[in-house]
Structures are given as C-alpha cells and as structure tokens.
Write an enzyme that holds these catalytic residues in place. Structure first.
Site, short mmCIF file in Angstrom:
data_model
loop_
_atom_site.label_atom_id
_atom_site.label_comp_id
_atom_site.label_asym_id
_atom_site.label_seq_id
_atom_site.Cartn_x
_atom_site.Cartn_y
_atom_site.Cartn_z
N GLU A 180 7.11 0.67 11.82
CA GLU A 180 5.82 0.60 11.15
C GLU A 180 4.70 0.64 12.18
O GLU A 180 4.91 0.34 13.35
CB GLU A 180 5.70 -0.71 10.36
CG GLU A 180 6.59 -0.81 9.15
CD GLU A 180 6.29 0.26 8.14
OE1 GLU A 180 5.11 0.62 7.96
OE2 GLU A 180 7.24 0.76 7.52
N GLY A 181 3.51 0.94 11.71
CA GLY A 181 2.34 0.78 12.56
C GLY A 181 1.86 2.07 13.21
O GLY A 181 0.91 2.05 13.99
N SER A 209 -2.67 -2.72 5.88
CA SER A 209 -3.95 -3.06 6.50
C SER A 209 -5.11 -2.24 5.96
O SER A 209 -4.94 -1.40 5.07
CB SER A 209 -3.84 -2.89 8.01
OG SER A 209 -3.67 -1.52 8.29
N ASN A 231 4.20 0.82 2.13
CA ASN A 231 4.10 -0.32 3.05
C ASN A 231 4.26 -1.62 2.27
O ASN A 231 3.54 -1.85 1.30
CB ASN A 231 2.73 -0.31 3.74
CG ASN A 231 2.58 0.87 4.67
OD1 ASN A 231 3.26 0.96 5.68
ND2 ASN A 231 1.72 1.79 4.31
N LYS A 249 11.81 3.12 5.77
CA LYS A 249 11.85 4.56 5.46
C LYS A 249 13.20 4.95 4.86
O LYS A 249 13.29 5.82 4.02
CB LYS A 249 11.61 5.39 6.73
CG LYS A 249 10.43 5.01 7.64
CD LYS A 249 9.11 5.05 7.06
CE LYS A 249 7.91 4.94 7.97
NZ LYS A 249 7.32 3.64 8.19
N GLU A 279 4.55 7.28 2.50
CA GLU A 279 5.40 6.10 2.69
C GLU A 279 4.88 4.96 1.85
O GLU A 279 3.79 5.02 1.29
CB GLU A 279 5.42 5.67 4.17
CG GLU A 279 4.05 5.20 4.64
CD GLU A 279 4.11 4.09 5.68
OE1 GLU A 279 5.15 3.48 5.90
OE2 GLU A 279 3.04 3.81 6.27
N LYS A 286 11.65 10.47 11.18
CA LYS A 286 11.09 9.12 11.16
C LYS A 286 12.12 8.03 11.45
O LYS A 286 13.13 7.93 10.76
CB LYS A 286 10.52 8.82 9.76
CG LYS A 286 9.38 9.70 9.34
CD LYS A 286 8.81 9.20 8.01
CE LYS A 286 7.52 9.88 7.68
NZ LYS A 286 6.87 9.26 6.50
N ARG A 341 -7.99 7.52 4.74
CA ARG A 341 -7.96 7.59 6.19
C ARG A 341 -7.88 9.05 6.58
O ARG A 341 -7.04 9.78 6.05
CB ARG A 341 -6.75 6.83 6.70
CG ARG A 341 -6.75 6.60 8.17
CD ARG A 341 -5.64 5.68 8.56
NE ARG A 341 -4.45 5.87 7.71
CZ ARG A 341 -3.29 5.28 7.94
NH1 ARG A 341 -3.15 4.47 8.96
NH2 ARG A 341 -2.27 5.48 7.14
N ARG A 361 0.85 -1.19 0.00
CA ARG A 361 0.00 0.00 0.00
C ARG A 361 0.88 1.23 0.00
O ARG A 361 1.71 1.40 0.89
CB ARG A 361 -0.93 0.02 1.22
CG ARG A 361 -2.15 0.95 1.02
CD ARG A 361 -2.96 1.13 2.29
NE ARG A 361 -2.21 1.92 3.24
CZ ARG A 361 -2.20 1.70 4.56
NH1 ARG A 361 -2.91 0.74 5.10
NH2 ARG A 361 -1.47 2.46 5.35
P1 ADP Z 1 3.98 4.25 9.59
O1 ADP Z 1 4.73 3.23 8.82
O2 ADP Z 1 4.19 4.15 11.07
O3 ADP Z 1 2.52 4.30 9.21
P2 ADP Z 1 4.19 6.83 8.23
O4 ADP Z 1 5.38 7.29 7.47
O5 ADP Z 1 3.01 6.44 7.43
O6 ADP Z 1 4.65 5.66 9.22
O7 ADP Z 1 3.78 7.96 9.23
C1 ADP Z 1 2.66 7.84 10.07
C2 ADP Z 1 1.74 9.05 9.89
O8 ADP Z 1 2.46 10.25 10.12
C3 ADP Z 1 1.15 9.20 8.51
O9 ADP Z 1 -0.01 8.41 8.35
C4 ADP Z 1 0.87 10.68 8.46
O10 ADP Z 1 -0.34 10.99 9.12
C5 ADP Z 1 2.02 11.28 9.26
N1 ADP Z 1 3.14 11.65 8.36
C6 ADP Z 1 4.14 10.85 7.96
N2 ADP Z 1 4.98 11.48 7.11
C7 ADP Z 1 4.48 12.71 6.96
C8 ADP Z 1 4.89 13.87 6.21
N3 ADP Z 1 5.99 13.86 5.46
N4 ADP Z 1 4.12 14.98 6.29
C9 ADP Z 1 3.01 15.03 7.06
N5 ADP Z 1 2.58 13.97 7.80
C10 ADP Z 1 3.30 12.83 7.75
MG MG Z 2 3.99 2.03 7.26
MG MG Z 3 1.75 4.84 7.40
#
Ligand code: ADP
Ligand code: MG
Ligand code: MG
Length: 481
Positions: free
Chosen positions: A372-373, A152, A147, A310, A145, A368, A457, A128
């Site tokens: 994950e999660g 999920s 996945n 990441k 990002e 970051k 979401r 995803r």
């Molecule tokens: P995970 O693998 O834990 O889901 P993400 O990279 O998706 O990690 O980050 C989790 C959440 O943080 C995202 O769903 C988003 O809401 C917020 N986020 C992540 N990166 C960014 C970004 N570059 N700008 C704004 N919000 C972000």
């Molecule tokens: Mg993720």
């Molecule tokens: Mg995410």
C-alpha cells in the site's frame, strides 16, 4: 489514434496576467484552509506548504461519478463480508503467504486472533474505493483498488472541493458551481469514528490514532482530530506510533480494555502499520496483536486489512466469486462491471498463461505486489525485467497482474510548492476518483453502511503513479458534465 481527450471546465489557456493573480490567491487559499503538507525535504515541524493541486477542477463524467457513489454501500458490504470469510481470505492469499513475508505476518496475526479470540467482534471500516474512467470503453469506471487501511486525503480533498468553488468564482464562472458536487468526506469519516466511539460506550475513553514517527501529511490527520472535537467536544484523540504503543499499552481486566498510559481506548484508527518498514522490530507486531485482542474497535481490524489486499481484489474478479457474498444479482452485476481484467500469477496453468501474456505485451498491464501507499507497482518494460526473473518460481505469487486502465486526457495547471512560475504551464493530466465509505459491523450484522464523500487525484499523463505525498500527483475535485 491518440488517447481521447476531455474539454477543460473553462476555456484555456487563461490569460497570463489573470492566471498569475489567480495562482497566487489559490495557493494562499489552500494553505489557509488546511490543504497543506509538511515538506519531506527540509522538514520543519513548525512549517507548512500547500499540498500539490491542480488549479481547475478536472472534468469528470457525471454518470460515472454517480455510479461510483451509488455502488459504495454495496462495495462496503462486499468487503465487510469478505473480511469475515476465513475460507475466502485463506484460499485467496495462501500462495502469496508462502513468498511474501509481510502478508504472511499479517495473516499469522489473524490466525492468532482466530485461535485466541478478540474481545471486540465489531470492526470499523473507513474505506476508499479508487477508479479510473477507461477511455477505450466510453469512459466507464474501472476499479483501480480498494483501500481498507489508512484511506487518506479526506481532509485535503474536502478542502480542494471548496478551493475549486473559490477558483471558479474568481474566474467569473458562478453558473458552473452547480457542476461541483458537495464533498463532506472529512465529516463522514469522523462521523464513522464517533459512531464507533458511541457504540463502545465509555464516555471517558479516547480515540487512538496510530501514526508514523514523522507525519508529513499532517493536515490529513489533525483535521480529523479537530473535526472530532468539533462534532463531539468531550472526545479526546491521542496520537501514538506503534513503537510507543508497544511501550505504553496493556490490556486491563477480563474485558481486555486497551489502556495506553492513563487513557482507555475506544477506537484505534490506523494511519500507519500498512508497510513492512512501519514494523522495525517484533515489538511493533506485538503492539498490533495486543490492540487486536483488545476491546477497542479497530479501524481496520486485521481481517478488514487483509480483505484490502490486491490478491483478494483479484480473487473477487474470478467467475462466481462475487455471488458468494452478494447473492442478489442487482448488487453483484454492477460490481462485476467495474472490475477490469485481474489475473493470478500462481503456479498453475492460469498463472502460466498470465505470465506469457504479460511478457508478450507488458504495456497492456500493471504488475502489483501486496503493498500500500503508492510507488510499489511495476509498469511496461520493467514488467519484463521483474516478472521475467521470477517467471518459473513461486515468487511470482507475491504479485497479481492487472489490465492497464487508460483514462482520458485533459489539460490543467499543476501547482507544486517551490516551483514558482514553472508551474503555470498547461500540462496533460489524468484523474483518479476515490469514493469514501463507512461501515461498522461484526460477522452477523452490519450496523452502519454509507457513502460519505469523494477525492479526485490528478497526475501527469506521463507518470505511472500519482502519489501526492510522494510528489507525483496533485489534489483535484471533479467538474461533472
Ligand atoms: P496503492 O495501494 O499503492 O495505492 P494502487 O493499486 O492504487 O496501489 O496503485 C497505485 C497507482 O498506480 C494508482 O493510483 C494508479 O495511478 C496506478 N495504477 C494502479 N493500477 C492501475 C491500472 N490497472 N491501470 C492504470 N494505472 C494503475
Ligand atoms: Mg491502496
Ligand atoms: Mg492506490
């Protein structure tokens, strides 16, 4: 100047009496169509509440939705190829491996497999890719990002797409239904698992779901199981924790068939195994290694898992990185466009520059770690605290820095179980789009590569993260304009 706003799909606020009736119906619709979750507080294995959702489908730019859908097969291909490049994975991750024990463990497992071999060259990817529209650039999509493990919400997203059709009809807005794109994410992911099962080629073999000891997001796993049974009645799904696999699994014969108790396993689908706490002892790592060596097709294989870090995402955004994997500029160009600024924090001059930049203006960035999660990232002033402490140490290589994407705002009603009428208020929200992809292949060939559906979401505009299970976000579906 405030953040740009999008109009809601219907005029708001909705008349209070109509709203209360509609909310009651929508909550019941959700729980009766598999958009449910088990509560984390007061867990009850026999009980179910609706998963948080927004009442109205959120407005989303059609051109950007279409872009993400179009891109998915290219993104699948990219990550498939990245996963098969030892050199790229190693070069991207090597500094992180020195300071992040969990990623190092995963990489060690990968090295063991490279040395000792695996009986199964194919991998199954149920990916995803997640995006925000970036309001400062005409709402063009930027990738949050990628996945590659435990992607999920396919079931709940599929159900929410249907729920919003119901809601718009209830509101007398049938003429707007065509702006709700069809969503068959659940069917798509299950189709991928069944394709892998067929390739494995043993009619009695099962699909093994690797699960957590307690599954709150149960609809999002059981519905996969039900759908598999519906699509192919002869296929059985079994569920085991890593701890149970450790106790019950072995490899059989020169082909290294994976046996779990009396079952031969064709496909292993990981819905656990992506955070350190899911490996409480060495036994769980041994179980992962055993499965990795086996003839079963893994979703994901260890190299697919590593490709989803990441750090790899950051390395792909470096100049000339994409071209290695996508020599066709018609493919690399559009992918490059969805990358926002991503910066390595390694101990070199580029890393020094990124540290300075982040400490000087932390609100512009997200910090970051390789996790994950949800709930692991660092924002705003906290960046100064966290990065400030490790700015001169190689510990900083455990993280990457990313430009903060600022999505457009809109209003919606966010519904959470147990909140009663408190949830009937309009709130400012932002939405993150996820596109699901299926890929199957080995180092030389891609047998299957498709885009299979989407997820939206939505979170409060003031929240940093929007994890649904974690209680910050809500399920949604896009209303395209
Ligand atoms: P995970 O693998 O834990 O889901 P993400 O990279 O998706 O990690 O980050 C989790 C959440 O943080 C995202 O769903 C988003 O809401 C917020 N986020 C992540 N990166 C960014 C970004 N570059 N700008 C704004 N919000 C972000
Ligand atoms: Mg993720
Ligand atoms: Mg995410």
């Amino acid at each position: 100047m405030g953040t740009p706003r999008l109009d809601t799909c219907v005029p708001v606020p909705i008349d209070q009496e109509e709203l209360e009736t509609l909310v009651d119906k929508a909550k019941d619709w959700a729980i009766m169509h598999g958009a449910g979750m088990r509560p984390m507080e007061g867990y009850d294995p026999d009980g179910m509440r609706f998963a948080p959702f927004v009442l109205l489908p959120s407005t989303f730019p059609k051109s950007e939705f279409d872009r993400a859908v179009r891109l998915q097969p290219i993104i699948n291909e990219l990550f498939h190829k990245v996963a098969h490049s030892y050199e790229f994975l190693f070069e991207s991750l090597k500094s992180t491996l020195e300071v992040d024990p969990f990623t190092a463990k995963l990489f060690q497992l990968y090295e063991t497999i490279r040395r000792e071999g695996t009986a199964q060259a194919l991998s199954l990817g149920l990916f995803r890719s997640d995006y925000f529209p970036h309001s400062a650039e005409d709402n063009i999509l930027k990738q949050v990002e990628m996945n590659t493990i435990a992607s999920s919400l396919a079931q709940i997203a599929t159900a929410t797409s249907r729920l919003h059709r119901y809601v718009l009809s209830e509101l007398g807005q049938d003429d707007k239904l065509e702006q709700l794109p069809k969503n068959e994410a659940l069917q798509g992911l299950c189709g991928g698992m069944l394709r892998a099962w067929e390739i494995y080629g043993e009619p009695k073999a099962v699909i093994l779901f690797i699960v957590e000891p307690v599954t709150y997001n149960i609809c999002d796993q059981r519905f996969h199981e039900f759908e598999i049974r519906k699509m192919k009645p002869q296929v059985t799904v079994i569920r085991r924790t890593l701890t149970e696999v450790a106790a019950q699994a072995k490899l059989d014969g020169p082909n290294k068939r994976l046996l779990v108790g009396k079952y031969e396993v064709a496909v292993v689908y990981f819905r656990s195994g992506y955070t350190p706490d899911q490996y409480p002892t060495e036994a769980e790592w041994d179980a992962r290694l055993l499965m990795e060596k086996s003839l079963a097709i893994k979703c994901p294989s260890i190299h697919y898992h590593l490709a989803g870090t990441k750090k790899v995402q950051q390395a792909l955004a470096l100049p000339n990185a994409l071209e290695k994997f996508l020599p066709d500029t018609n493919k690399a160009g559009p992918v490059q466009k969805i990358f926002t600024g991503l910066y390595s924090l390694d101990m070199d001059s580029l890393g020094d520059k990124a540290v300075k930049m982040a400490l000087a203006d932390p609100d512009r960035f997200v910090l970051k770690p390789q996790r994950e999660g949800g709930g692991n990232n660092v924002y705003g002033k906290d960046i100064v605290d966290v990065l400030g402490k490790i700015q001169h140490s190689k510990e900083r290589s455990a993280y990457i820095l990313m430009d903060r994407i600022v999505p457009p705002l809109q209003q919606n009603y966010m519904l959470r179980p147990g909140r009663g009428k408190a949830t009937y208020e309009l709130v400012d929200v932002v939405s993150e789009l996820g596109i699901y992809g299926v890929v199957i292949g080995d180092a030389g060939t891609i047998l299957e590569n498709k885009q299979v559906g989407h997820m939206l979401r939505t979170k409060l505009a003031t929240a940093n993260e929007g994890g649904v299970a974690a209680g910050w976000g809500a399920l949604d579906s896009p209303f395209l304009f």
